[in-house]
Structures are given as structure tokens and as C-alpha cells.
Write a protein that holds these residues in place. Structure first.
Motif, short mmCIF file in Angstrom:
data_model
loop_
_atom_site.label_atom_id
_atom_site.label_comp_id
_atom_site.label_asym_id
_atom_site.label_seq_id
_atom_site.Cartn_x
_atom_site.Cartn_y
_atom_site.Cartn_z
N GLY B 152 -29.14 96.69 50.28
CA GLY B 152 -28.81 98.10 50.70
C GLY B 152 -30.08 99.06 50.50
N GLU B 153 -31.06 98.76 49.88
CA GLU B 153 -32.25 99.48 49.57
C GLU B 153 -33.40 99.13 50.36
OE1 GLU B 153 -32.94 101.70 45.67
OE2 GLU B 153 -33.96 99.63 45.35
N ASN B 154 -34.07 99.89 51.12
CA ASN B 154 -35.27 99.65 51.89
C ASN B 154 -36.45 99.51 51.08
OD1 ASN B 154 -33.87 99.67 54.53
ND2 ASN B 154 -34.10 101.86 54.73
N TYR B 155 -37.39 98.56 51.43
CA TYR B 155 -38.68 98.64 50.80
C TYR B 155 -39.61 98.62 51.72
CZ TYR B 155 -36.01 97.01 46.61
OH TYR B 155 -35.17 96.79 45.28
N GLU B 156 -40.77 99.02 51.37
CA GLU B 156 -42.01 99.03 52.45
C GLU B 156 -42.89 98.10 52.35
OE1 GLU B 156 -43.35 103.35 53.46
OE2 GLU B 156 -42.33 103.68 51.59
N HIS B 157 -43.47 97.38 53.27
CA HIS B 157 -44.36 96.43 53.23
C HIS B 157 -45.61 96.98 52.60
CE1 HIS B 157 -47.85 93.82 54.60
NE2 HIS B 157 -47.14 93.06 54.01
N PHE B 158 -46.09 96.42 51.50
CA PHE B 158 -47.42 96.73 50.73
C PHE B 158 -48.40 96.07 51.05
CE2 PHE B 158 -50.45 97.45 47.37
CZ PHE B 158 -50.38 98.81 47.29
N GLN B 159 -48.45 94.58 51.10
CA GLN B 159 -49.53 93.75 51.16
C GLN B 159 -48.89 92.40 51.54
OE1 GLN B 159 -52.11 93.10 47.54
NE2 GLN B 159 -53.89 93.69 48.80
N THR B 160 -49.80 91.60 52.14
CA THR B 160 -49.48 90.13 52.32
C THR B 160 -51.07 89.42 52.06
OG1 THR B 160 -47.90 90.35 53.83
CG2 THR B 160 -48.98 88.39 54.04
N ALA B 161 -50.97 88.49 51.20
CA ALA B 161 -52.18 87.94 50.93
C ALA B 161 -52.14 86.46 50.51
CB ALA B 161 -53.16 88.62 49.89
N SER B 426 -53.56 106.93 45.93
CA SER B 426 -54.15 105.94 45.08
C SER B 426 -53.37 104.44 44.98
CB SER B 426 -54.19 106.25 43.74
OG SER B 426 -54.86 107.38 43.41
N ARG B 427 -51.92 104.64 45.11
CA ARG B 427 -51.21 103.51 45.43
C ARG B 427 -51.48 102.70 46.67
NH1 ARG B 427 -46.25 102.98 43.17
NH2 ARG B 427 -45.85 104.98 43.38
N TRP B 428 -51.35 103.54 47.85
CA TRP B 428 -51.60 103.11 49.25
C TRP B 428 -52.86 102.52 49.52
CZ3 TRP B 428 -47.39 100.82 51.67
CH2 TRP B 428 -46.27 101.16 51.20
N SER B 429 -53.91 103.27 48.86
CA SER B 429 -55.26 102.83 49.19
C SER B 429 -55.46 101.35 48.98
CB SER B 429 -56.21 103.73 48.48
OG SER B 429 -56.03 103.54 47.25
N GLU B 430 -55.16 100.54 48.06
CA GLU B 430 -54.93 99.21 47.70
C GLU B 430 -53.88 98.37 48.49
OE1 GLU B 430 -57.04 98.19 45.34
OE2 GLU B 430 -57.64 100.56 45.06
N SER B 431 -53.29 98.87 49.39
CA SER B 431 -52.46 98.07 50.36
C SER B 431 -53.01 97.70 51.53
CB SER B 431 -51.10 99.05 50.58
OG SER B 431 -51.54 100.06 51.64
N ASP B 432 -52.05 96.97 52.43
CA ASP B 432 -52.59 96.81 53.89
C ASP B 432 -52.41 98.16 54.56
OD1 ASP B 432 -53.14 94.05 53.03
OD2 ASP B 432 -51.35 93.25 53.80
N HIS B 433 -51.91 99.09 54.16
CA HIS B 433 -51.69 100.15 55.00
C HIS B 433 -52.50 101.45 54.39
CE1 HIS B 433 -48.79 97.73 56.58
NE2 HIS B 433 -48.25 97.29 55.47
N PRO B 434 -53.75 101.52 54.16
CA PRO B 434 -54.30 102.60 53.61
C PRO B 434 -54.10 103.68 54.42
CG PRO B 434 -56.02 101.14 54.29
CD PRO B 434 -54.97 100.53 54.70
N PRO B 435 -54.15 104.90 53.49
CA PRO B 435 -53.94 106.23 54.16
C PRO B 435 -55.28 106.65 54.73
CG PRO B 435 -53.96 106.54 51.83
CD PRO B 435 -53.93 104.90 51.94
N ALA B 436 -55.08 107.37 56.00
CA ALA B 436 -56.23 107.88 56.58
C ALA B 436 -56.91 108.95 55.41
CB ALA B 436 -55.93 108.76 57.70
#
Lengths: 61, 444
Positions: B152-161, B426-436
Motif C-alpha cells: 500500500g505504500e508508493n515507492y519512486e524509481h531511483f536507479q537501475t544499474a 542532493s539525493r536525486w542528483s545521484e539518481s536516474d532522474h536528476p533534478p533540472a
């Protein structure tokens, strides 16, 4: 912890604003003197304001 | 007492068996006998089949330089979520992202009742993981886009490698191999992480939670300090994130309180006009003493402020007034100067004006009593006739305090929000979806 600190801070801010309004604080700058001679009432020229000889603005744009 | 643990009897010790490595002859201890699938010789690092009574060699370990030392020694015991686990295995894995290879460590923990769970460590960031009890849902209609839903809890995709196993030690509940490739997808809902690992045709989902290194050190009673955490990890809980919403709610409450003060003081302020008089400065050079005093006026009530209003009919001119509000009985005085100037005209930009014919000043905390004003006007040498009036009002609210209070209340939520946003960037800059980027430094 942060929430408690902010709560205390907020209460302090509101309390200070309320106290300032109640006591009649001012944001304007002025000089307070304790004992101006009573003779000023009869001879206003005997008193010299610390703000006299102020350098005035002398023109528009 | 935990409801999940068998009550009233001490837990059985895990079954331990001592064998010898068929590769090098070194003694091998099986700590999770019957549960481990493969075991690694401490001496020659050969990977052996733990289910085979003769410990058949599954893989010989030849990269002698590729060794590693676990921060938590195999055989160490510590409590994780109320149950005691023993470290039975250790592996180092790596993945490549943007041309950089990142390494992390995984520890296999075993409890005879609870089974296996895992600790991972990357640059001082630790996670406690267990295999998912249910299959997570990866469906954009249920979870967030590109995300997953678990219990029941949503998780956002962070990285695939693609990850590779580089070094192994101890026992594993699967047939571990050095050089083994796996495709790993991480989905986050800090402090939790949902990890999908695809090896060949097999998919394994595990659920983890961020755990402080100090907690692990305390739990396993390890000497020294845990490695310092570097940067922001994918599911590291924001140190301020949980406070942001609460502090904005608190700000709203305080702003409402401020509004109550505005209404309260505005309706109860006396605004008592106690003096009003008009004066005039004649044209030409001043003759004699320019200063004079007004009639006395009564300031009643509690100690409060006094507003002195000056209105001067100045047009492209100025007048400066030296004021002193003097208590006739005590001699207490407030000395201040006010300039009233007003200019206007036309230029290439159109019409303009500057200044005002009206000026107000607040004299603070004036006790009740009988007062008068000493006024000393100063004007330009070539001035025309200037008429002006002076008014005194007792007990007026000062709007500036509300503004200062509002800004003071606003600063902490703004700073906290900015800090939270910086952390998330900082968190999302290391992901597959870095912030603009906030500031575009590139040239057009």
C-alpha cells in the motif's frame, strides 16, 4: 526538537509584538532626555535640539 | 516481549558444523547448516556447495588481489529489530554509473527462527534489508509513474544499474559466484528502499530501511566508530523533511495569532487626538529666536506611544522641524527632528514626484502627564511662506511591528524548506532522474 524550538520562537515573537504594541514602542529613532529645565517653557531658545543643523535635502530629481 | 518470537524457551543455537575445504584443506565452519546454499573458504576463497557433504568446489577464486575485509567480522552477533542475528556472509559488489564504478558491501545475517536478512553499506550509509513477503506492484495506475507499490505504500524509481559481485566470504543462501551479474532497480520511500534484483531469469524483491551506522556499531558491539557517511544516500531520511509540513502549519497558526493581535490592538487603540495647531513661517530671512513652545496638553491613560503628525504645504520645497516633547512636571523629554519635503516635475521619462507633505513619527513609551512641544522650524533661505500644522495623537498601533513579526515567523519555515529542498536535490542528483539545474550556466 525543531518544532518545539519554533513553537517557543513563535510564542516569543507574538509576545514581543503584543508587548511592544501595549507599551507603545516605536521604530523611530529619537533622543530621550531625563531633565529638561523648566525654563525652556518660558525661554525656548535656551534649549538646543541635538537634531538641529541637520543637513537638509535641497532639491528634487 | 515480541509477539513474533517463540515464548518461554531459550532459542536453539544455530547448528554449526566444522568441515575442511577440498581446495586447500583449511577448516570451514558452517554457521547456518541446512540453510546456506554456498560457503566461501576463508583461506583460499574457493566457493563451495554447502549442501554437498563433500563441499564440492563451485568456483575457484583466482583474483588474489581482489580481497576485502568486512567491517563486521563473520560470526559477530547483534540484535536487529529485537532478534539476534549472526553475520555469516559478506560480499562486495559494484556498479558503473556515468563511467564511475561504485562499490558497496553486503553482509548476510542469519537467525535460526527469522532466517536471513542483509545489511548493506555504501560510503558509511547502512541499510537493513529482508526479502519481500509479497510481490510489489509495478503498475503506473497503482503506484507513482515509473514507481512501485508495496503493502500500500508508493515507492519512486531511483536507479537501475547492472551490478557485479566482486568478492565473497562466508555463507550465502544462494549459489553465489564472483563475477555474477545482476540488474538492480531501486525504488525509494525514505527511509525505506524497495530493491528489485534480476539474475538470469530470477527476480528477487527486497525491502530495506536506512539505519544509522552508530546503531549497528552498538548492536554488534563493534570497537571504534562506524565509517563516516559521505553525501546523501538514496533512501537516507531527510533530517528536516518531516518538520517542513509541521512548521508551515505552525507558521499558519502563528500568522493567525498575529492577525488576532492586529485586530485586537487596532480596535482597542485609543487614537486620542490631544493637540492640533497650525503655524506659519514667514518669507524672508528669520528674525529673532525661531523656536517656540505649544500650549500644554494632557496625555492620559497607561504608558503608551504618541504620534506627532506634521502637515506642511511645501511644493518643491522643504521644512525641517526640530521637535522636543517635554513633560511639564518631570522635565523628561524626547528630542527628534523631522523633515517634510515634496518635489515634483516633468522630464523625459514623464512626470515625477518625490517626498510627501505629510510626516508622522511615533514617540515611544510616554508616561501619562502634562506635556508641551518645543518646535524649532528650519527653512531654506529663499523660502516662500510655508504653513504647517502639528497634531499629537495618543496611543496608536504601529504597523511595522506586525511586519517585523511576520517576517521573523517566516524565516525559519523558509530556511527549513530551502534546506529540505537542497537535501532532496542532493539525493536525486545521484539518481536516474536528476533534478533540472536551478541556474542554467550554459550559453545560448
Amino acid at each position: 526538537m525543531f518544532r518545539k524550538l519554533y513553537f517557543l520562537f513563535g510564542v516569543l515573537v507574538l509576545g514581543t509584538v503584543a508587548f511592544a504594541q501595549y507599551r507603545g514602542w516605536s521604530l523611530d529613532s529619537m533622543n530621550e532626555l531625563k531633565h529638561v529645565p523648566k525654563s525652556v517653557r518660558d525661554n525656548p531658545g535656551s534649549y538646543r535640539s541635538v537634531y538641529s543643523s541637520y543637513h537638509h535635502y535641497t532639491g528634487g530629481k | 516481549m515480541s509477539f513474533g518470537s517463540p515464548p518461554l524457551q531459550p532459542p536453539n543455537r544455530p547448528v554449526v558444523k566444522a568441515l575442511n575445504c577440498p581446495q586447500c584443506g583449511a577448516a570451514i565452519t558452517l554457521r547456518a547448516l541446512g540453510r546456506s546454499v554456498s560457503v566461501v573458504c576463508d583461506s583460499c576463497h574457493a566457493i563451495l556447495d554447502a549442501n554437498d557433504p563433500h563441499l564440492q568446489v563451485l568456483q575457484k577464486f583466482e583474483e588474489i588481489t581482489s580481497s576485502d575485509r568486512p567491517l563486521i567480522r563473520l560470526g559477530s552477533r547483534g540484535k536487529i529489530r529485537g532478534a539476534e542475528f549472526e553475520v555469516v556472509g559478506f560480499q562486495r559488489r559494484s556498479l558503473e554509473a556515468d563511467g564511475i564504478r561504485y562499490h558497496w558491501h553486503e553482509y548476510v545475517l542469519f537467525n535460526p527462527y527469522k532466517g536471513f536478512r542483509y545489511l548493506t553499506e555504501f560510503q558509511g550509509h547502512w541499510n537493513d534489508l529482508a526479502i519481500c513477503k509479497e510481490q510489489p506492484i509495478v503498475d503506473p495506475r497503482i503506484s507513482t509513474p515509473l514507481g512501485a507499490n508495496y503493502l500500500g505504500e508508493n515507492y519512486e524509481h531511483f536507479q537501475t544499474a547492472d551490478a557485479e559481485t566482486e568478492f565473497v566470504l562466508g555463507e550465502f543462501p544462494w549459489e553465489v559466484r564472483v563475477g555474477e551479474q545482476a540488474r538492480i532497480s531501486d525504488y525509494i520511500h525514505p527511509p525505506r528502499v524497495l530493491s528489485k534484483e534480476k539474475t538470469g531469469g530470477e527476480i528477487t524483491w527486497s525491502i530495506g530501511e536506512y539505519i544509522q551506522g552508530r546503531d549497528i556499531w552498538n548492536s554488534f558491539r563493534l570497537p571504534g566508530d562506524p565509517p563516516e557517511a559521505v553525501g546523501v544516500y538514496e533512501n537516507q531520511p531527510s533530517p528536516v523533511g518531516a518538520n517542513v509540513k509541521a512548521i508551515w502549519i505552525a507558521f499558519g497558526v502563528f500568522a493567525l495569532g498575529l492577525l488576532v493581535l492586529v485586530v485586537g490592538f487596532d480596535t482597542t487603540a485609543k487614537r486620542q487626538s490631544v493637540f492640533q495647531q497650525g503655524y506659519e513661517v514667514s518669507p524672508g530671512p528669520q528674525v529673532g529666536e525661531p523656536s517656540f513652545v505649544t500650549d500644554t496638553f494632557e496625555l492620559s491613560g497607561r504608558t503608551s506611544n504618541v504620534e506627532v503628525t506634521t502637515y506642511a504645504r511645501v511644493t518643491n520645497n522643504w521644512i525641517y522641524l526640530n521637535y522636543a516633547l517635554i513633560n511639564q512636571d518631570t522635565g523628561q523629554a524626547w528630542d527628534f527632528g523631522r523633515e517634510v519635503s515634496y518635489y515634483y516635475g516633468y522630464d523625459s521619462d514623464g512626470s515625477w514626484s518625490e517626498g510627501s507633505q505629510r510626516d508622522t513619527v511615533i514617540v515611544p513609551t510616554v508616561p501619562p502627564g502634562r506635556y508641551y512641544l518645543r518646535i524649532e522650524p528650519e527653512v531654506d533661505a529663499l523660502h516662500p511662506r510655508i504653513g504647517y500644522s502639528v497634531g499629537v495623537t495618543r496611543d496608536v498601533p504601529v504597523a511595522g511591528f506586525y511586519g517585523i513579526g511576520f517576517l521573523a515567523l517566516l524565516i525559519p519555515p523558509v530556511l527549513l524548506t530551502w534546506r529540505s529542498m537542497s537535501f532532496e536535490r542532493s539525493r536525486w542528483s545521484e539518481s536516474d532522474h536528476p533534478p533540472a539545474p536551478i541556474f542554467n550556466t550554459g550559453s545560448d
